[in-house]
Design an enzyme around this catalytic site. Structure first.
Site, PDB file in Angstrom:
ATOM      1  N   LEU A  80      20.717  75.635  76.329  1.00  0.00           N
ATOM      2  CA  LEU A  80      21.623  76.175  75.609  1.00  0.00           C
ATOM      3  C   LEU A  80      21.827  75.182  74.373  1.00  0.00           C
ATOM      4  CD1 LEU A  80      24.083  78.395  77.618  1.00  0.00           C
ATOM      5  CD2 LEU A  80      21.973  79.110  76.420  1.00  0.00           C
ATOM      6  N   SER A 131       2.481  74.752  66.877  1.00  0.00           N
ATOM      7  CA  SER A 131       2.883  75.137  65.374  1.00  0.00           C
ATOM      8  C   SER A 131       1.713  74.747  64.533  1.00  0.00           C
ATOM      9  CB  SER A 131       4.119  74.244  65.035  1.00  0.00           C
ATOM     10  OG  SER A 131       4.381  74.336  63.267  1.00  0.00           O
ATOM     11  N   ALA A 132       1.647  75.584  63.330  1.00  0.00           N
ATOM     12  CA  ALA A 132       0.567  75.274  62.281  1.00  0.00           C
ATOM     13  C   ALA A 132       1.005  73.710  61.449  1.00  0.00           C
ATOM     14  CB  ALA A 132       0.662  76.134  61.341  1.00  0.00           C
ATOM     15  N   TYR A 138       8.525  65.643  64.606  1.00  0.00           N
ATOM     16  CA  TYR A 138       8.400  66.851  65.140  1.00  0.00           C
ATOM     17  C   TYR A 138       7.079  67.412  65.354  1.00  0.00           C
ATOM     18  CZ  TYR A 138       8.346  71.920  65.532  1.00  0.00           C
ATOM     19  OH  TYR A 138       7.902  73.338  65.631  1.00  0.00           O
ATOM     20  N   LYS A 195       4.447  68.048  68.934  1.00  0.00           N
ATOM     21  CA  LYS A 195       3.741  69.131  69.132  1.00  0.00           C
ATOM     22  C   LYS A 195       2.286  68.686  69.398  1.00  0.00           C
ATOM     23  CE  LYS A 195       6.766  72.229  69.036  1.00  0.00           C
ATOM     24  NZ  LYS A 195       7.213  72.812  70.246  1.00  0.00           N
ATOM     25  N   PHE A 247       2.614  80.203  62.648  1.00  0.00           N
ATOM     26  CA  PHE A 247       2.478  80.045  60.943  1.00  0.00           C
ATOM     27  C   PHE A 247       4.050  80.134  60.786  1.00  0.00           C
ATOM     28  CE2 PHE A 247      -1.459  78.702  59.521  1.00  0.00           C
ATOM     29  CZ  PHE A 247      -1.992  78.815  60.661  1.00  0.00           C
ATOM     30  N   ARG A 305       9.710  69.149  48.180  1.00  0.00           N
ATOM     31  CA  ARG A 305      10.280  68.402  49.204  1.00  0.00           C
ATOM     32  C   ARG A 305       9.248  67.699  49.485  1.00  0.00           C
ATOM     33  NH1 ARG A 305      12.219  72.655  53.634  1.00  0.00           N
ATOM     34  NH2 ARG A 305       9.970  73.049  53.881  1.00  0.00           N
TER      35      ARG A 305
HETATM   36  P1  NAD Z   1      15.221  77.488  69.123  1.00  0.00           P
HETATM   37  O1  NAD Z   1      15.821  76.235  68.721  1.00  0.00           O
HETATM   38  O2  NAD Z   1      15.917  78.877  68.624  1.00  0.00           O
HETATM   39  O3  NAD Z   1      14.641  77.815  70.710  1.00  0.00           O
HETATM   40  C1  NAD Z   1      14.299  76.689  71.607  1.00  0.00           C
HETATM   41  C2  NAD Z   1      14.928  76.772  72.714  1.00  0.00           C
HETATM   42  O4  NAD Z   1      15.008  75.756  73.731  1.00  0.00           O
HETATM   43  C3  NAD Z   1      16.818  76.886  72.371  1.00  0.00           C
HETATM   44  O5  NAD Z   1      17.356  77.923  73.103  1.00  0.00           O
HETATM   45  C4  NAD Z   1      17.228  75.687  72.931  1.00  0.00           C
HETATM   46  O6  NAD Z   1      18.530  75.566  73.778  1.00  0.00           O
HETATM   47  C5  NAD Z   1      16.029  75.521  74.067  1.00  0.00           C
HETATM   48  N1  NAD Z   1      15.923  74.042  74.620  1.00  0.00           N
HETATM   49  C6  NAD Z   1      15.779  72.934  73.564  1.00  0.00           C
HETATM   50  N2  NAD Z   1      15.597  71.804  74.387  1.00  0.00           N
HETATM   51  C7  NAD Z   1      15.763  72.063  75.564  1.00  0.00           C
HETATM   52  C8  NAD Z   1      15.495  71.578  76.867  1.00  0.00           C
HETATM   53  N3  NAD Z   1      15.435  70.196  76.813  1.00  0.00           N
HETATM   54  N4  NAD Z   1      15.647  71.969  78.134  1.00  0.00           N
HETATM   55  C9  NAD Z   1      16.091  73.414  78.142  1.00  0.00           C
HETATM   56  N5  NAD Z   1      15.901  74.066  76.886  1.00  0.00           N
HETATM   57  C10 NAD Z   1      15.772  73.697  75.944  1.00  0.00           C
HETATM   58  O7  NAD Z   1      13.447  77.666  68.570  1.00  0.00           O
HETATM   59  P2  NAD Z   1      12.733  78.627  68.142  1.00  0.00           P
HETATM   60  O8  NAD Z   1      12.466  78.835  66.633  1.00  0.00           O
HETATM   61  O9  NAD Z   1      12.811  79.853  68.972  1.00  0.00           O
HETATM   62  O10 NAD Z   1      11.279  78.049  68.466  1.00  0.00           O
HETATM   63  C11 NAD Z   1      10.820  78.184  69.836  1.00  0.00           C
HETATM   64  C12 NAD Z   1       9.599  77.193  70.077  1.00  0.00           C
HETATM   65  O11 NAD Z   1       8.672  77.482  68.738  1.00  0.00           O
HETATM   66  C13 NAD Z   1       9.946  75.651  69.676  1.00  0.00           C
HETATM   67  O12 NAD Z   1       9.318  74.778  70.712  1.00  0.00           O
HETATM   68  C14 NAD Z   1       9.742  75.326  68.247  1.00  0.00           C
HETATM   69  O13 NAD Z   1       9.274  73.984  68.144  1.00  0.00           O
HETATM   70  C15 NAD Z   1       8.427  76.329  68.339  1.00  0.00           C
HETATM   71  N6  NAD Z   1       8.016  76.656  66.878  1.00  0.00           N
HETATM   72  C16 NAD Z   1       9.048  77.242  65.900  1.00  0.00           C
HETATM   73  C17 NAD Z   1       8.808  77.561  64.870  1.00  0.00           C
HETATM   74  C18 NAD Z   1       9.763  78.126  64.023  1.00  0.00           C
HETATM   75  O14 NAD Z   1       9.605  78.406  62.580  1.00  0.00           O
HETATM   76  N7  NAD Z   1      10.841  78.776  64.654  1.00  0.00           N
HETATM   77  C19 NAD Z   1       7.670  77.383  64.040  1.00  0.00           C
HETATM   78  C20 NAD Z   1       6.532  76.568  65.120  1.00  0.00           C
HETATM   79  C21 NAD Z   1       6.864  76.212  66.357  1.00  0.00           C
HETATM   80  C1  UD1 Z   2       8.718  73.871  58.045  1.00  0.00           C
HETATM   81  C2  UD1 Z   2       8.469  72.346  58.557  1.00  0.00           C
HETATM   82  C3  UD1 Z   2       7.151  72.770  59.568  1.00  0.00           C
HETATM   83  C4  UD1 Z   2       7.774  73.850  60.461  1.00  0.00           C
HETATM   84  C5  UD1 Z   2       8.090  75.281  59.990  1.00  0.00           C
HETATM   85  C6  UD1 Z   2       8.741  76.092  60.951  1.00  0.00           C
HETATM   86  C7  UD1 Z   2       8.893  70.970  56.851  1.00  0.00           C
HETATM   87  C8  UD1 Z   2       8.404  69.968  55.742  1.00  0.00           C
HETATM   88  N1  UD1 Z   2       7.989  71.608  57.456  1.00  0.00           N
HETATM   89  O1  UD1 Z   2       7.658  74.538  57.231  1.00  0.00           O
HETATM   90  O2  UD1 Z   2       7.159  71.607  60.372  1.00  0.00           O
HETATM   91  O3  UD1 Z   2       6.930  73.980  61.581  1.00  0.00           O
HETATM   92  O4  UD1 Z   2       9.119  75.035  58.856  1.00  0.00           O
HETATM   93  O5  UD1 Z   2       8.811  77.344  60.372  1.00  0.00           O
HETATM   94  O6  UD1 Z   2      10.079  70.948  56.884  1.00  0.00           O
HETATM   95  N2  UD1 Z   2      11.675  76.214  50.332  1.00  0.00           N
HETATM   96  C9  UD1 Z   2      12.313  76.083  49.248  1.00  0.00           C
HETATM   97  N3  UD1 Z   2      13.507  76.054  49.328  1.00  0.00           N
HETATM   98  C10 UD1 Z   2      14.258  76.090  50.531  1.00  0.00           C
HETATM   99  C11 UD1 Z   2      13.447  76.150  51.698  1.00  0.00           C
HETATM  100  C12 UD1 Z   2      12.182  76.028  51.626  1.00  0.00           C
HETATM  101  O7  UD1 Z   2      11.797  76.234  48.123  1.00  0.00           O
HETATM  102  O8  UD1 Z   2      15.531  76.017  50.488  1.00  0.00           O
HETATM  103  C13 UD1 Z   2      10.353  76.102  50.189  1.00  0.00           C
HETATM  104  C14 UD1 Z   2       9.163  75.051  50.917  1.00  0.00           C
HETATM  105  O9  UD1 Z   2       9.266  74.159  49.800  1.00  0.00           O
HETATM  106  C15 UD1 Z   2       7.848  75.689  51.181  1.00  0.00           C
HETATM  107  C16 UD1 Z   2       8.237  77.208  51.731  1.00  0.00           C
HETATM  108  O10 UD1 Z   2       9.533  77.504  50.987  1.00  0.00           O
HETATM  109  O11 UD1 Z   2       7.061  76.017  50.209  1.00  0.00           O
HETATM  110  C17 UD1 Z   2       8.508  77.406  53.174  1.00  0.00           C
HETATM  111  O12 UD1 Z   2       9.472  76.534  53.555  1.00  0.00           O
HETATM  112  P1  UD1 Z   2      10.039  76.509  55.108  1.00  0.00           P
HETATM  113  O13 UD1 Z   2      10.476  77.634  55.600  1.00  0.00           O
HETATM  114  O14 UD1 Z   2      10.904  75.284  55.299  1.00  0.00           O
HETATM  115  O15 UD1 Z   2       8.698  76.246  56.177  1.00  0.00           O
HETATM  116  P2  UD1 Z   2       7.583  74.971  56.117  1.00  0.00           P
HETATM  117  O16 UD1 Z   2       7.837  74.315  55.061  1.00  0.00           O
HETATM  118  O17 UD1 Z   2       6.164  75.928  55.759  1.00  0.00           O
END
Ligand code: NAD
Ligand code: UD1
Length: 352
Positions: free
Chosen positions: A35, A126-127, A150, A154, A179, A305
């Site tokens: 949590l 992650s991508a 980060y 991964k 993605f 950014r």
């Molecule tokens: P999130 O933060 O909503 O969910 C992650 C969960 O893991 C949380 O509930 C947190 O409490 C739990 N957690 C973190 N560290 C922990 C630990 N040490 N032990 C037990 N629980 C722990 O994130 P999300 O968006 O649901 O992402 C899930 C996974 O997908 C993550 O590994 C994230 O890096 C990966 N991911 C997310 C995105 C995105 O855009 N959301 C994109 C690519 C990859």
């Molecule tokens: C970001 C992370 C990536 C992660 C992903 C999770 C960075 C550099 N990359 O990717 O590692 O896996 O989130 O979903 O942080 N943007 C704006 N204004 C904003 C926010 C974003 O213009 O306030 C633009 C960004 O410049 C980008 C696009 O929106 O072009 C998407 O951004 P974002 O949602 O942060 O995702 P990623 O950059 O793809």
């Protein structure tokens, strides 16, 4: 076939949506989450959406003893491993925290899995592991590189999984490379609940639309894209959740054909992209959200950014071919569901 699955990080954004999809697909789930970035309220809402209480354990993946207790009380087919930290900026400021949680935590989990002979894993990659892609769309054989802790965490876990598969052919390891996950459950009951000011685009847009933030800064309008703004492959979180069900179904099929044929071949290390295969620009997303929400979304152009790339979208062919999965929902669906969640829960799960 044993359908019991441990879901680490199952209280989080993607985890909660996946729990609902797993339950609907007949899987029996146990959620393990510390949590640190989620709440009991999220678990309560998942329980009420599926009509039964979730088997939830509050625990940390770095705590081997706690994990062993869970593995000795349940006989799992496999693990979906979401638990981890995900804020890029925070990872630059606090790299040790990220390597400890995401890398050491995963090693501890893998050790316990090995001890209990649970060798099926679906991992949240992650991508971001593709860095600045050499070609588009990005397929799974593209070179990998990362520029922040980060992303490195991964990529490191991916390398560990590859080495593990080489060392012991009985492992079945699927890193799913997401993605850009966006959207929320169509009920409006669960969704993304960022702490503080969002870093990612969709939650930022929705908080501007609901009036919590004044205006969006668009980072860069001079990229070599159709309108100069960044292009990403947005994928609805419920499609993403189905992708996890498809990956588990695949592992189950492999396990059953292995036991019926008596062969020893395993899945090994099999990375799979989960994306729609379509690119959408920042300005396109703002326009789609404005149309759906009927709210003004003021924006200004700002500098690029650091660390951002121009364009990123998936080759989704491997998921379609192997998992029989593809993204179904549109950008309009993603905006509608995000807006429903945001407007019903302007303060996320803490709302009263
Ligand atoms: P999130 O933060 O909503 O969910 C992650 C969960 O893991 C949380 O509930 C947190 O409490 C739990 N957690 C973190 N560290 C922990 C630990 N040490 N032990 C037990 N629980 C722990 O994130 P999300 O968006 O649901 O992402 C899930 C996974 O997908 C993550 O590994 C994230 O890096 C990966 N991911 C997310 C995105 C995105 O855009 N959301 C994109 C690519 C990859
Ligand atoms: C970001 C992370 C990536 C992660 C992903 C999770 C960075 C550099 N990359 O990717 O590692 O896996 O989130 O979903 O942080 N943007 C704006 N204004 C904003 C926010 C974003 O213009 O306030 C633009 C960004 O410049 C980008 C696009 O929106 O072009 C998407 O951004 P974002 O949602 O942060 O995702 P990623 O950059 O793809």
């Amino acid at each position: 076939m044993n359908k019991k699955i441990l879901v680490t990080g199952g209280a989080g954004y993607i985890g909660t949506h996946t729990c609902i999809a797993l339950h609907a697909a007949g899987y029996d789930i146990v959620v393990y989450d510390n949590l640190s970035n989620s709440s009991r309220e999220a678990i309560n809402r998942v329980s009420s959406l599926i009509g039964q209480s979730i088997d939830f354990i509050e625990g940390d993946i770095r705590d081997a003893e706690s994990l062993k207790q869970v593995f000795s009380s349940h006989h799992f087919f496999g693990v979906i491993h979401f638990a981890g930290l995900k804020a890029v900026g925070e990872s630059v400021a606090q790299p040790l925290k990220y390597y400890d949680n995401n890398v050491s935590g995963t090693i501890t989990l893998l050790e316990v899995m090995s001890e209990y002979d649970v060798k099926n894993l679906v991992f949240s990659s992650s991508a971001t592991v593709y860095g600045d892609p050499e070609r588009l769309p990005i397929d799974e054989n593209s070179p990998r590189s990362c520029t922040n802790p980060y992303g490195q965490s991964k990529l490191t876990v991916e390398h560990i999984l590859e080495d593990l598969a080489v060392s012991d052919a009985s492992w079945n390891l699927i890193p799913l490379r997401y993605f850009n996950p966006v959207g929320a459950h169509p009920s409006g009951q669960i969704g993304e609940d960022p702490n503080d000011i969002p870093n990612n685009l969709m939650p930022y847009i929705s908080q501007v639309a609901v009036g919590k933030l004044e205006k969006l800064s668009i980072f860069g309008n001079d990229y070599p894209t159709t309108d100069g703004t960044g292009v990403r492959d947005f994928i609805h979180v419920t499609d993403l959740a189905q992708g996890h069900v498809a990956a588990l179904n695949y592992l189950q099929q492999q396990a059953s054909s292995k036991s019926s044929s008596g062969t020893t071949s395993s899945v090994g290390f099999l990375p799979i992209n989960l994306g729609s295969g379509k690119g959408t620009s920042v300005l396109d997303l703002v326009a789609a959200f404005t149309k759906v929400s009927k709210q003004p979304i003021p924006y200004q152009f700002a500098a690029r950014r650091a660390g951002d790339i121009a364009s990123c979208y998936a080759s989704a062919g491997r998921a379609k071919g192997l998992l029989k999965w593809q993204a179904e929902l549109s950008i309009t669906d993603m905006c509608q569901d995000t807006w429903r969640w945001q407007s019903m829960n302007p303060n996320g799960y803490n709302a009263t």
